[in-house]
Design an enzyme around this catalytic site. Structure first.
Site, PDB file in Angstrom:
ATOM      1  N   THR A 141       0.983  -1.212  -0.029  1.00  0.00           N
ATOM      2  CA  THR A 141       0.015   0.049  -0.102  1.00  0.00           C
ATOM      3  C   THR A 141       1.013   1.301  -0.016  1.00  0.00           C
ATOM      4  OG1 THR A 141       0.002   0.120   2.192  1.00  0.00           O
ATOM      5  CG2 THR A 141      -1.839  -1.207   1.167  1.00  0.00           C
ATOM      6  N   ASP A 142       0.287   2.541  -0.242  1.00  0.00           N
ATOM      7  CA  ASP A 142       0.908   3.611  -0.209  1.00  0.00           C
ATOM      8  C   ASP A 142       0.247   4.619   0.438  1.00  0.00           C
ATOM      9  OD1 ASP A 142      -0.583   5.162  -2.102  1.00  0.00           O
ATOM     10  OD2 ASP A 142       0.353   4.482  -3.610  1.00  0.00           O
ATOM     11  N   ALA A 143       0.608   5.866   0.773  1.00  0.00           N
ATOM     12  CA  ALA A 143       0.034   6.814   1.761  1.00  0.00           C
ATOM     13  C   ALA A 143      -1.356   7.318   1.303  1.00  0.00           C
ATOM     14  CB  ALA A 143       1.065   7.943   1.748  1.00  0.00           C
TER      15      ALA A 143
END
Lengths: 141, 141, 141, 141
Positions: B14-16
């Site tokens: 996942t990312d921000a």
């Protein structure tokens, strides 16, 4: 007690030297941690979604003893090394199919209130869930 | 026939923005491909070790239909979309636990002689192993 | 106009076959996109922090023409391929130091209201910033 | 002496908790190491291609002091912490634009003959190139 998580070394974990990139070992440890958290009833998806208390890594270290190549199957033995008032530490031993230890990882996590970013006490449910896996004497290196 | 590989979305996927980084979907597809290759008796570890014929990706594409979050469980349905003289194409559908399609991936692989780097015929063992999974009409997008 | 971003292939981008893992090419394209966004005054940090309109990838594709090895220097040429009412498309050409094209990437991004997750019009500031880089006829494959 | 390498935190370095995934800090350190090796005339591409002596990581550790978010600019200060007969150790301090230390990394590398996989003496050219950057007293944690 000890929790065991299974992994397989994938092509994207390796680099042009032919074995896993050193940083990939922390990804294996993290995958084992997520499996452990699920096993003890504290799935990380809930922790991230609730954004109440987060547990960022404040220290991590790894030893590398045997090169790992694509297709290698790992059993990752997970223990709790320490349960503090505001932090905990996990230990991971990466074992190959023949029992040799390919490497080990230690991570130290702080309890942090998501809203303020400030250190906070370890929630009671974490303490209760982790307790049975506490092995302070576990050799990790 | 169709091969099904299981995955779980991890925090590092996942990312921000809160969901998987788009490039991570290709890693899921590749993991499914390695599981498929193992299943049909052509483990990638042997291909890499033998360095006889390699199968580099010459084209890849992905569609994204639903955001994927940490903890999501995926069933990845793998088919062979095409078996050419010197290349093959794989299709992957990423299905969530409720059956919704989160995304799909297509990869095209060329057969390349490792020694020369030149295009070469697809080995007969690949053709035989992949044949039963050939679904040219498979909708992938 | 065209924007050029510089990258170097790192050991962690490669795999045991000796060249970059196919998925890594999307990471190069994304790095070039972040540099482009900074260049046109729309830094991604602000987009993520504001959580007003996000631009998730809905389609991505890549072609691979030359193997990329650790240490290779890339100039990544970035253009806007399409500016729609609710989406845009970017093109990236990865050029080696000798001018050969190692590969290309296309990404299609939808404008999505962060609060609802629903499709929304492309903000005027994106349209204004991207306009000069619009090259609908850009060959990307 | 000290070598300084510049990096920017990218979206793919972050995770759904909003900051960099802990393992990504080792990737930043490795990128700085590759830039250092280039700077002292020992580019990693040559080391990998020659396959004479390799320098796998045998120990790595990191401390995390401040959360890193997408767009953060890092100056990574690289020193040589130890030059042994058959190994060396590097230290990396990750500094934010305002001078705060976001984290630090230490890596220990063994010299290994690529052909046999056995430990071997550190090549003289490594010793000569690294000498000026030796700072045994460098505080890294």
């Amino acid at each position: 007690m000890e929790f065991v998580s299974e992994s397989i070394v994938r092509l994207y974990d390796t680099d042009a030297a032919g074995f896993i990139f050193s940083g990939a070992q922390f990804r294996f440890a993290h995958e084992a941690l997520e499996n452990f958290l699920e096993h003890v009833g504290l799935p990380i998806a809930r922790t991230i979604r609730d954004r109440h208390v987060l547990f960022p890594v404040v220290h991590a270290e790894a030893d590398y003893r045997a090169p790992l190549a694509v297709g290698d199957r790992l059993s990752i033995r997970v223990v709790v090394r320490a349960l503090g008032d505001r932090s905990f530490s996990m230990g991971y031993r990466l074992l190959l199919a023949d029992g040799r230890e390919a490497g080990s990882v230690v991570t130290v996590h702080a309890a942090v209130a998501a809203a303020s970013g400030a250190s906070c006490p370890l929630p009671a449910e974490v303490r209760a869930a982790f307790g049975p896996y506490l092995q302070p004497e576990a050799r990790q290196d």
